[in-house]
Design a protein around this motif. Structure first.
Motif, short mmCIF file in Angstrom:
data_model
loop_
_atom_site.label_atom_id
_atom_site.label_comp_id
_atom_site.label_asym_id
_atom_site.label_seq_id
_atom_site.Cartn_x
_atom_site.Cartn_y
_atom_site.Cartn_z
N ALA A 119 0.85 -1.19 0.00
CA ALA A 119 0.00 0.00 0.00
C ALA A 119 0.89 1.24 0.00
O ALA A 119 1.78 1.36 0.83
CB ALA A 119 -0.91 -0.01 1.22
N ARG B 78 -3.92 7.55 5.97
CA ARG B 78 -2.96 7.03 6.94
C ARG B 78 -3.63 6.69 8.27
O ARG B 78 -3.36 5.65 8.89
CB ARG B 78 -1.82 8.02 7.18
CG ARG B 78 -0.78 7.46 8.14
CD ARG B 78 0.32 8.42 8.52
NE ARG B 78 1.20 7.77 9.49
CZ ARG B 78 2.30 7.10 9.18
NH1 ARG B 78 2.68 7.02 7.93
NH2 ARG B 78 3.02 6.51 10.11
N PHE C 207 -5.24 3.38 8.12
CA PHE C 207 -4.26 2.29 8.15
C PHE C 207 -3.72 2.09 9.56
O PHE C 207 -3.45 0.97 9.98
CB PHE C 207 -3.11 2.59 7.17
CG PHE C 207 -3.40 2.16 5.75
CD1 PHE C 207 -4.19 2.94 4.92
CD2 PHE C 207 -2.88 0.99 5.24
CE1 PHE C 207 -4.47 2.57 3.62
CE2 PHE C 207 -3.14 0.59 3.94
CZ PHE C 207 -3.94 1.39 3.13
N ILE D 11 -0.05 -0.48 9.55
CA ILE D 11 1.28 0.09 9.49
C ILE D 11 2.21 -0.64 10.45
O ILE D 11 3.36 -0.94 10.13
CB ILE D 11 1.22 1.60 9.81
CG1 ILE D 11 0.48 2.33 8.67
CG2 ILE D 11 2.62 2.18 10.01
CD1 ILE D 11 0.28 3.81 8.92
N VAL E 169 3.49 -1.00 3.95
CA VAL E 169 2.61 0.17 3.97
C VAL E 169 3.53 1.38 3.96
O VAL E 169 4.21 1.66 4.95
CB VAL E 169 1.67 0.20 5.18
CG1 VAL E 169 0.81 1.47 5.14
CG2 VAL E 169 0.78 -1.04 5.20
#
Lengths: 302, 239
Positions: free
Chosen positions: A29, A36, A39, A45, A52
Motif C-alpha cells: 500500500a 494514513r 491504516f 502500518i 505500507v
C-alpha cells in the motif's frame, strides 16, 4: 444482491486492503498521508512496516514509488484524494507506470463532489476521462461497498492497471459483482428511452423515470465498457448516459458499442466543474442536475 | 563484477573498451542537439558499467543485478555506446539509431532495449522510480544497488526534491544518485548541487567527472545507512 449497507466504501476498502496485505506478500500500500489514519487504526502500518509506505504529501513520488515497486515485482495499491491521485501526478501515471509497462491499483476518494465544502481544489470530475485516455487501464466506479469489495479484489488479482473511484455516496443495493458487466434494473419498450447509469445515482435515476417508458441499465465499469451486453440490451434509439463525472466521458465508448444502428446518445453528468458553491454532496448532485428531478428533466427534454 | 560477457554480434564484448566509445557514438546520427548531453555522461557511464555495477548482459533481468536508471534520458548515445560495448546488443544496432524499426530511440525504452531498466526522456521521473525500486529491494532483502543518473538541469524538476527527501527519510542506503553537473541548470544551484542532497542528510561526494578512479572511489563511499549522491563535474557547454 444483499439489501444491506453495513459500512462505507472507505471502510470496506480498508478491510479488503488488509486482506490483500495478509494474503499476498507482493501487496504494497502506497500512501501520501491520505488514509494514513485508517491504516493506523487497522494496525496495518504496525503489522506491515515495509509494505505500507507513506511518502508524505508528495503525490508525484507516490506514483513514482509505486512504479518502482511494480518494476520490482510488487503489486502496489495506491490510494488518495482523486485530484491528488490522478490530476496532480498524471504524467507519473502516464510515464512512471503505463509507459514502463508497470501496473498498479489506484483507489481514489472524493470523486466529483464528495468534499462539497472543500470546493474545486478537492473535486476531480475529469478523473475517469483522464485515466481512460491512457491505454490498458480498467476503470471501476462502484456504486455500493459490496461492489467495491468485489471489484477491488478482482482488479487486484487481475494484475493489470486498475483505477477505482470510490464515493461517500452509495446506492441502496449492490447490482454487479466482480464481472465488469452491464445489468438491467428496469425494463421498458423499444419506444421508450434507455438510461445507462454508472456508479452511484441508481436510486435517483430509478425515481426519475417513475411512470415513464424507460429501460434502466447499470454498470460500475465504464472502461472498458461491456459493449456486447449494451448492444444486446438497448432496444430503442434514444439513450441517456447518467455519469457522476465529467459529462461526455463515456459517450465515445457507448457510441462505439452502438455504432451498428442510428441512435441518439446524450450525456448527463458534470457539465460545469467550476461550481462556485459549497454545501453537501446532495447539494452538488442537485446543482449538476443529477438528483431525481434533474435527471427526469434531462431525460424528458427534447 | 560481471558474471558473463556477451558473445552475440560480430565480436565479443571483451573486445571493446573505453577508446571505442566515441567512434560508437559517431555512428548514431540525427540527435546532434543532444551531443553535449551525451558526451557529458560518457565517463561516468563507462566507469559504472566497467567497474561498479553488477550485471549479466546475456540475462539482463537477472534478479541479482544492480539497477541502473538513466533518469536524464536526453542524449542517450553514450548510454547506448556503453551498452553495446558491454554486449547488451550488437554494435551494428547503433547504425539504426532513431530509425523506425530501431530499438534505439532518442530516449531509451526499457521495453525495447536489453539492459535498460526504465524508459526515460521526460525529466524528473527516474529518482521516484529508483526510490520505489530501493524500497522493493528492502522488502526482498536484496543486496542490489539502485544507481540513478541525473543531470544538474534535471534537478530543476520539483519531483526530484520530493524523492530526495523521502530517500533519506527511509534510509535507502542501497540507493545512489550520480548527478552530471555540466552547468545546465538555468538558474544554477547556489551552494552547489551536493548541498541539495546534503541538506536532506544524503552522503555526498564531489568528483571530477572525467577522472575514472575518482568516480569509482566515490561510488564506493561508506554512507552510514544513508543514500549516496555523487556529483560528477564536467566541462560546461562553453568549457
Amino acid at each position: 444482491m444483499a439489501e444491506t449497507r453495513t459500512d462505507t466504501m472507505r471502510t470496506r476498502f480498508m478491510r479488503v486492503v488488509g486482506d490483500l496485505l495478509a494474503s499476498d506478500d507482493r501487496a504494497v500500500a502506497v500512501l501520501a498521508v491520505i488514509n494514513r489514519g485508517l491504516f493506523e487504526e487497522e494496525g496495518l502500518i504496525e503489522r506491515y512496516p515495509n509494505r505500507v509506505i507513506d511518502v508524505g504529501i508528495r503525490e508525484q513520488s507516490q506514483i513514482g514509488v509505486a512504479g518502482g515497486l511494480a518494476l520490482e515485482g510488487f503489486r502496489p495499491i495506491v490510494s488518495g484524494y482523486a485530484p491528488f491521485l490522478v490530476e496532480r501526478p498524471f504524467e507519473q501515471i502516464k510515464l512512471s507506470l503505463t509507459h514502463q509497462g508497470a501496473s498498479a491499483v489506484l483507489v481514489s476518494v472524493g470523486g466529483s463532489w464528495d468534499s462539497a465544502g472543500a470546493g474545486r481544489t478537492h473535486q476531480a470530475p475529469a478523473d475517469v476521462a483522464l485515466i481512460s485516455a491512457l491505454p490498458g487501464w480498467t476503470v471501476h466506479v462502484p456504486g455500493h461497498p459490496d461492489e467495491l469489495d468485489a471489484l477491488l479484489r478482482s482488479g487486484y488479482a487481475g494484475g493489470g492497471s486498475v483505477y477505482i473511484r470510490t464515493s461517500v455516496e452509495a446506492n441502496r443495493s449492490a447490482h454487479v459483482s466482480a464481472r465488469s458487466e452491464i445489468v438491467t434494473l428496469r425494463g421498458g419498450t423499444p419506444d421508450g428511452v434507455t438510461l445507462l447509469v454508472v456508479g452511484p445515482g441508481v436510486d435517483e435515476a430509478l425515481a426519475a423515470v417513475e411512470g415513464l417508458d424507460a429501460t434502466v441499465l447499470y454498470t460500475a465499469t465504464p472502461n472498458p465498457l461491456d459493449a456486447r451486453t449494451l448492444d444486446a440490451k438497448v432496444a430503442g434509439d434514444d439513450l441517456v448516459i447518467i455519469e457522476p463525472y465529467l459529462a461526455g466521458t463515456s459517450a465515445g465508448r457507448v457510441a462505439d458499442a452502438l455504432s451498428n444502428r442510428p441512435m441518439r446518445i446524450r450525456s448527463h453528468g458534470v457539465h460545469q466543474p467550476e461550481v462556485g458553491h459549497y454545501g453537501s454532496p446532495r447539494d452538488h448532485r442537485r446543482f449538476h442536475g443529477l438528483d431525481a428531478r434533474g435527471i427526469r428533466e434531462f431525460v424528458t427534454s427534447a | 563484477m560481471n558474471r558473463t560477457i556477451n558473445t552475440r554480434g560480430p565480436a565479443t564484448a571483451a573486445e571493446y573498451g573505453y577508446d571505442d566509445l566515441r567512434a560508437f557514438m559517431t555512428r548514431m546520427t540525427g540527435d546532434e542537439k543532444h551531443s553535449f548531453a551525451a558526451t557529458s555522461t560518457l565517463d561516468v557511464l563507462w566507469v559504472l558499467y566497467d567497474r561498479v555495477l553488477r550485471y549479466d548482459q546475456v540475462h539482463p533481468t537477472w534478479e541479482g543485478r544492480d539497477r541502473f536508471l538513466l533518469s536524464k534520458g536526453h542524449g542517450p548515445m553514450a548510454y547506448y555506446a556503453v551498452l553495446a560495448a558491454k554486449g547488451f546488443f550488437p554494435v551494428d544496432e547503433l547504425d539504426r539509431f532513431g530509425s523506425f524499426d530501431s530499438i534505439l530511440g532518442y530516449h531509451p525504452d526499457r521495453l525495447l532495449v536489453p539492459g535498460v531498466e526504465i524508459s526515460s526522456g521526460s525529466l524528473g521521473h527516474g529518482l521516484g522510480l529508483g526510490v520505489g525500486m530501493a524500497l522493493g529491494g528492502r522488502i526482498k532483502d536484496s543486496q542490489s544497488r539502485i544507481v540513478v543518473l541525473m543531470g544538474d538541469g534535471e534537478l530543476d524538476e520539483g519531483s526530484n526534491h520530493e524523492a530526495i527527501a523521502i530517500a533519506s527519510r527511509f534510509g535507502l542506503d542501497r540507493l545512489a544518485v550520480t548527478v552530471i553537473d555540466n552547468d545546465s541548470a538555468k538558474h544554477g544551484w547556489p551552494g552547489g548541487v551536493a548541498s541539495r542532497f546534503a541538506v536532506e542528510q544524503w552522503a555526498t561526494v564531489d568528483v571530477d567527472g572525467r577522472d575514472h578512479d575518482a568516480i569509482e572511489g566515490a561510488m564506493a563511499t561508506e554512507t552510514d545507512g544513508r543514500p549516496l549522491a555523487v556529483v560528477a563535474h564536467v566541462e560546461g557547454r562553453d568549457g
